[in-house]
Design a protein around this motif. Structure first.
Motif, mmCIF file in Angstrom:
data_model
loop_
_atom_site.group_PDB
_atom_site.id
_atom_site.type_symbol
_atom_site.label_atom_id
_atom_site.label_comp_id
_atom_site.label_asym_id
_atom_site.label_seq_id
_atom_site.Cartn_x
_atom_site.Cartn_y
_atom_site.Cartn_z
ATOM 1 N N LYS A 327 0.849 -1.189 0.000
ATOM 2 C CA LYS A 327 0.000 0.000 0.000
ATOM 3 C C LYS A 327 0.890 1.246 0.000
ATOM 4 O O LYS A 327 1.884 1.294 0.706
ATOM 5 N N GLN A 328 0.519 2.218 -0.802
ATOM 6 C CA GLN A 328 1.312 3.449 -0.895
ATOM 7 C C GLN A 328 0.560 4.606 -0.253
ATOM 8 O O GLN A 328 -0.664 4.629 -0.232
ATOM 9 N N GLY A 329 1.302 5.559 0.249
ATOM 10 C CA GLY A 329 0.689 6.689 0.939
ATOM 11 C C GLY A 329 0.042 7.683 -0.001
ATOM 12 O O GLY A 329 -0.975 8.295 0.305
ATOM 13 N N GLY A 330 0.663 7.895 -1.171
ATOM 14 C CA GLY A 330 0.118 8.866 -2.117
ATOM 15 C C GLY A 330 0.331 10.297 -1.647
ATOM 16 O O GLY A 330 1.257 10.598 -0.894
ATOM 17 N N LEU A 331 -0.568 11.171 -2.059
ATOM 18 C CA LEU A 331 -0.462 12.589 -1.722
ATOM 19 C C LEU A 331 -1.606 12.997 -0.800
ATOM 20 O O LEU A 331 -2.711 12.485 -0.897
ATOM 21 N N PHE A 332 -1.312 13.941 0.073
ATOM 22 C CA PHE A 332 -2.291 14.447 1.038
ATOM 23 C C PHE A 332 -2.921 15.712 0.474
ATOM 24 O O PHE A 332 -2.232 16.709 0.207
ATOM 25 N N GLU A 333 -4.220 15.667 0.265
ATOM 26 C CA GLU A 333 -4.929 16.828 -0.282
ATOM 27 C C GLU A 333 -5.265 17.791 0.853
ATOM 28 O O GLU A 333 -6.038 17.463 1.742
ATOM 29 N N THR A 334 -4.697 18.983 0.809
ATOM 30 C CA THR A 334 -4.951 19.954 1.879
ATOM 31 C C THR A 334 -6.242 20.723 1.654
ATOM 32 O O THR A 334 -6.809 21.289 2.593
ATOM 33 N N GLY A 335 -6.707 20.785 0.389
ATOM 34 C CA GLY A 335 -7.913 21.562 0.098
ATOM 35 C C GLY A 335 -7.655 23.049 0.011
ATOM 36 O O GLY A 335 -8.594 23.843 -0.048
ATOM 37 N N LEU A 336 -6.388 23.451 0.018
ATOM 38 C CA LEU A 336 -6.041 24.873 -0.062
ATOM 39 C C LEU A 336 -5.154 25.110 -1.275
ATOM 40 O O LEU A 336 -4.152 24.408 -1.471
ATOM 41 N N SER A 337 -5.502 26.120 -2.077
ATOM 42 C CA SER A 337 -4.740 26.381 -3.295
ATOM 43 C C SER A 337 -3.337 26.915 -2.990
ATOM 44 O O SER A 337 -2.428 26.770 -3.797
ATOM 45 N N VAL A 338 -3.163 27.534 -1.811
ATOM 46 C CA VAL A 338 -1.848 28.123 -1.500
ATOM 47 C C VAL A 338 -0.848 27.077 -1.002
ATOM 48 O O VAL A 338 0.342 27.350 -0.928
#
Length: 474
Positions: A327-338
């Motif tokens: 299983k890979q962690g991938g990317l964490f979506e912060t929900g913030l464009s900045v």
């Protein structure tokens, strides 16, 4: 007009203190008093400054005239030798020539409380026992846990800066300082290093923390549970195995394909499953009994947290004899464009687990804040040495019988996991359901020091430590 004191070099290398006066559990009677200190060249000497001069301090091993160990350093060094010898057998099977000696590494995080010296002197219970025995909880405790990310008070920050400056002078590589969850609780953590050196540095760190506090009108409390109802203090013992060139518990990007990593990891799982009572013994004290089981301290039931990625691989190994994916962690979506997308770990962390895999090491969270870490690490090294010894012997026999290493591992690892997987638990260690489940699995629950001390003199314990010459029976 000056007096000169002379000494020869041999007095630096070997000293002769009184071994009967040393608190060594009655090993030495008054009429057999000779003891020797021997310079440990693997731990650098240092200069300790005090207001009226400076002292050259030489890390030493302490032995009786009959050769019995009288200290904590000598067994630790012997346990490192034991794990090195067995780990090298495994590396030889993998044709790994990355380094000669294998050693263990430790990065012990130190939690502690600071309280105003005037308040301390007004509390006879704190002075006598290191903890409060009576009193009412404050109107606001740690319910909001806002201390953790709060600003560090100016007086405390000045104290921390001086502690760090003194530790840097002594060669102790401290890296982290921050508030802890309980009011008045803080933490300092070093960069990990060879476990013998880390132990010497950890003892120095505790001494500097205590000695510096009065300069700022403070007292440093290292008791595992100085105040009821809030977090106690631990010493999270981040442990791994390494050569000069690599960390043997580093999984890489595709851990399911990393057979060497999986072999060493399964060895640790087997050791903790087989010797969980001895591991519980290594952190037993009346102080720690008050702490274990709540407020971020793990319960007395010894279990291993592996995280989603490693747990998935172990399940594949146990059921099919081989692992096909990670299983890979991938990317964490912060929900913030900045903010950019952040890399995410492949698994969460578990603060209720006494023994947790945290990426490339195991964090033994049950160690108490006032402990000398030599004891827990001596025991951890020895039980893993025994596990590696067993696995190396089985693999050598299989290869001598005509199998290749890969097929030998596909037979051995699932067989070990069948017996040892019972110690793996990724859930809430505080829940009543886990305590019932642990009992069903046959995991020991030695709730206090009185329950666990008999493990020390059991035949299997004595056999284990005498086999690897870490301790004698005496």
């Amino acid at each position: 007009g000056l007096a000169l004191a002379e000494f020869s070099g041999k007095e630096l290398i070997k000293g002769e203190p009184d071994a009967s006066s040393f608190p060594s559990g009655g090993l030495r009677a008054t009429f057999v008093a000779r003891g020797y200190t021997a310079w440990d060249p693997t731990s650098p000497a240092y200069i300790m400054e005090n207001p009226n001069g400076s002292t050259l301090v030489i890390p030493t091993a302490f032995l009786s005239w009959t050769g019995e160990t009288l200290d904590k350093k000598t067994p630790l060094l012997k346990s490192i030798n034991a794990i090195s010898a067995q780990a090298q057998r495994i590396l030889t099977l993998f044709n790994n020539k990355s380094g000669g000696k294998v050693f263990t590494t430790v990065g012990p995080e130190q939690e502690y409380f600071l309280i105003d010296r005037n308040f301390y002197l007004a509390r006879p219970d704190l002075i006598a026992t290191g903890r409060t025995l009576f009193g009412a909880p404050p109107p606001k405790g740690q319910e909001l846990e806002d201390q953790y990310f709060g600003s560090i008070p100016e007086r405390v920050l000045a104290y921390m800066a001086e502690v760090e400056a003194e530790l840097f002078k002594l060669g102790v590589p401290v890296k982290t300082r921050h508030n802890e969850v309980a009011p008045g609780q803080y933490e300092i953590a070093p960069i990990y290093e060879n476990s013998n050196l880390a132990t010497d540095h950890q003892n120095l760190l505790m001494e500097v923390l205590r000695k510096t506090a009065p300069d700022y009108g403070l007292v440093c409390l290292m008791h595992e549970k100085p105040f009821a109802g809030i977090n106690g203090s631990g010493k999270h013992n981040n442990w791994s195995m390494a050569t000069d060139n690599e960390n043997l518990l580093e999984p890489g990007h595709t851990p399911h394909e990393n057979a060497q990593f999986l072999t060493f990891t399964v060895a640790v799982i087997r050791a903790v499953a087989k010797y969980s009572e001895i591991l519980r013994l290594s952190i037993a004290s009346a102080h720690n009994d008050h702490r274990l089981g709540a407020n971020e301290a793990p319960p007395a039931i010894i279990s291993i947290f592996l995280g989603e990625q490693l747990n998935d691989i172990i399940e594949q190994l146990a059921t099919t004899g081989g692992a096909k994916s990670s299983k890979q962690g991938g990317l964490f979506e912060t929900g913030l464009s900045v903010l950019p997308k952040l890399p995410r770990e492949a698994g969460d962390r578990n603060r209720t687990s006494p023994f947790a895999f945290t990426g490339n090491k195991f964090e033994f969270r049950a160690v108490g804040s006032s402990q000398n870490i030599a004891g827990p690490n001596t025991i951890l090294n020895t039980i893993v040495a025994e596990s590696l010894d067993y696995m190396a012997t089985e693999l050598e026999k299989a290869i001598a019988g005509g199998k290749d290493l890969n097929s030998a591992l596909q037979t051995l690892l699932p067989a070990i996991l069948k017996d040892s997987k019972k110690v793996v638990f990724n859930g809430n260690g505080y829940s009543e359901e886990w305590h019932a489940e642990a009992a069903r699995r046959g995991l020991p629950n030695l709730k206090n020091t009185v329950d666990v001390l008999p493990v020390l003199v059991r035949k299997d314990t004595i056999d284990l430590f005498t086999k690897y010459k870490v301790y004698s029976e005496a």
